[in-house]
Design a protein around this motif. Structure first.
Motif, short mmCIF file in Angstrom:
data_model
loop_
_atom_site.label_atom_id
_atom_site.label_comp_id
_atom_site.label_asym_id
_atom_site.label_seq_id
_atom_site.Cartn_x
_atom_site.Cartn_y
_atom_site.Cartn_z
N LEU A 66 14.03 -0.58 33.56
CA LEU A 66 12.78 -0.87 33.10
C LEU A 66 12.94 -1.43 31.67
O LEU A 66 13.62 -0.76 30.84
N GLY A 67 12.06 -2.19 31.52
CA GLY A 67 11.97 -2.67 29.95
C GLY A 67 12.22 -4.29 29.80
O GLY A 67 11.65 -4.89 30.70
N ASN A 68 12.54 -4.60 28.73
CA ASN A 68 12.53 -6.20 28.53
C ASN A 68 13.70 -6.76 29.03
O ASN A 68 14.74 -6.34 29.15
N ALA A 69 13.32 -7.92 29.83
CA ALA A 69 14.48 -8.37 30.44
C ALA A 69 15.76 -8.93 29.73
O ALA A 69 16.97 -8.45 30.07
N PHE A 70 15.54 -9.62 28.71
CA PHE A 70 16.55 -10.16 27.71
C PHE A 70 17.30 -9.17 27.03
O PHE A 70 18.74 -8.94 27.35
N GLN A 71 16.82 -8.16 26.62
CA GLN A 71 17.24 -6.86 26.10
C GLN A 71 18.07 -6.14 26.89
O GLN A 71 18.98 -5.65 26.61
N ASN A 72 17.63 -5.53 28.13
CA ASN A 72 18.57 -4.90 29.04
C ASN A 72 19.43 -5.88 29.71
O ASN A 72 20.68 -5.08 29.96
N ILE A 73 19.51 -7.23 29.76
CA ILE A 73 20.61 -7.62 30.28
C ILE A 73 21.70 -7.62 29.11
O ILE A 73 22.83 -7.35 29.49
N SER A 74 21.14 -8.01 27.97
CA SER A 74 22.11 -7.98 26.81
C SER A 74 22.80 -6.55 26.61
O SER A 74 24.06 -6.28 26.61
N SER A 75 22.09 -5.45 26.76
CA SER A 75 22.52 -3.98 26.90
C SER A 75 23.54 -3.87 27.88
O SER A 75 24.92 -3.40 27.73
N ALA A 76 23.30 -4.57 28.92
CA ALA A 76 24.09 -4.39 30.29
C ALA A 76 25.73 -5.19 30.00
O ALA A 76 26.49 -4.64 30.11
N ILE A 77 25.41 -6.17 29.25
CA ILE A 77 26.64 -7.07 28.95
C ILE A 77 27.40 -6.24 27.96
O ILE A 77 28.87 -6.01 27.95
N GLN A 78 26.82 -5.49 27.08
CA GLN A 78 27.69 -4.62 26.13
C GLN A 78 28.35 -3.40 26.89
O GLN A 78 29.54 -3.03 26.34
N GLU A 79 27.32 -2.85 27.72
CA GLU A 79 28.10 -1.53 28.15
C GLU A 79 28.69 -1.75 29.30
O GLU A 79 29.63 -1.17 29.63
N GLU A 80 28.70 -2.69 30.31
CA GLU A 80 29.45 -3.07 31.22
C GLU A 80 30.90 -3.68 30.84
O GLU A 80 31.92 -3.96 31.64
N ASN A 81 30.72 -4.61 29.67
CA ASN A 81 31.80 -5.55 29.42
C ASN A 81 32.40 -6.22 30.43
O ASN A 81 33.46 -6.36 30.85
N PRO A 82 31.29 -7.14 30.90
CA PRO A 82 31.96 -8.01 32.36
C PRO A 82 32.92 -9.19 31.86
O PRO A 82 32.67 -9.41 30.71
N ASP A 83 33.64 -9.63 32.62
CA ASP A 83 34.47 -10.76 32.26
C ASP A 83 33.51 -12.25 32.50
O ASP A 83 33.90 -13.16 32.22
N LEU A 84 32.39 -12.02 33.29
CA LEU A 84 31.90 -13.11 33.55
C LEU A 84 30.42 -12.87 33.97
O LEU A 84 30.33 -11.68 34.56
N VAL A 85 29.51 -13.73 33.56
CA VAL A 85 28.02 -13.43 33.96
C VAL A 85 27.46 -14.76 34.56
O VAL A 85 27.70 -15.56 34.22
#
Length: 283
Positions: free
Chosen positions: A96-115
């Protein structure tokens, strides 16, 4: 393990991005796909989904919110069942929350190789003043981002266009680009867009491309110089002319006033190109 993050809002474009990711991941071993859905909570008293779902009434309508959560959870359970048993791992996540902020947080936390994410594109005043979540992710993500609009099969990709001026040392970018080429087993078209405002001779442009290819030992590459009124238009036109499967570009990730005044060629291409675009933010 190669980790792929897919922001997902149940729109047609998100479905296309998911299909793109699963088709590509099926070619490889040790790939983990995480599908992220954000139920957005704006600053106002209303609530809405990430952009591809139904508008939600006022927050006080708790029953509607509960029903929405239950529906999304069931949709994700069905999705996990649908994609179970493949060569890749498949996970889902709702926040739940702001879309962009949560996507950005997921990128930082998950550290994916590709989005990999869907994009509807934007134009005019919306493009200048607001932009989209996809555009913001392209601007800020520390890992490469592939934006997808139409349904395409990445297992058949054979032509990748990489547009640049080839003036700077780009060690990390070149490494990522070579991995991208290996993923698709495709030819790489290295192109400089020649515009009236930054004209140079073909000999000068070709020399820089040749130096780049030699320095980073890029194979199966074709050097091209393309004339157009603008860099953004030239990249899109060149990709159309050779029927490219994917456009690859670097972005400097400018934000705030710097982005407002200078804009971003990469974001313009993401907005206007009909084919998938791979972007990587350089330092």
């Amino acid at each position: 393990m190669t980790k792929v993050l897919i922001p997902f809002d149940f729109s047609e474009q998100a479905q296309n991005a998911l299909q793109f990711a699963t088709n590509l991941s099926a070619k490889f071993e040790n790939v983990q796909i995480t599908v992220l859905h954000v139920i957005e909570v704006p600053a106002s008293s209303g609530m809405g989904t990430m952009g591809g779902g139904e508008a939600v009434p006022e927050y006080e309508n708790q029953m509607f919110f509960i029903e929405l959560m239950d529906r999304r959870k069931q949709q994700f359970r069905d999705m996990e069942t649908q994609y179970a048993g493949n060569s890749y791992a498949f996970n889902t996540k709702i926040v739940l929350g702001n879309a962009f902020q949560n996507i950005s947080s997921a990128i930082q936390e998950e550290n994916p190789d590709l989005v990999i994410m869907g994009s509807k594109g934007s134009s005019g005043l919306e493009e200048v003043l607001i932009g989209s979540n996809t555009e913001k992710v392209v601007r800020t993500s520390h890992c490469p981002v592939v934006t997808v609009k139409a349904a395409v099969d990445p297992t058949n990709f054979k032509k990748i266009v990489f547009a640049s001026d080839f003036r700077e040392d780009q060690d990390e970018l070149a490494h990522r680009l070579k991995n991208l080429q290996k993923w698709f087993d495709a030819d790489l078209y290295l192109v400089i867009i020649n515009t009236p405002g930054s004209f140079e001779t073909t000999r000068e442009s070709a020399a820089r491309i040749k130096k780049f290819a030699a320095k980073y030992e890029i194979e199966h590459a074709v050097a091209e110089i393309y004339n157009s009124d603008s860099e953004e238009a030239g990249i899109v036109e060149f990709a159309e002319d050779i029927d490219a499967d994917l456009i690859a570009m670097a972005t400097h990730g400018r934000t705030g006033l710097a982005h407002l005044f200078t804009g971003s060629i990469a974001e313009d291409v993401v907005n206007h190109a009909k084919r998938p675009v791979w972007t990587f933010k350089t330092k």
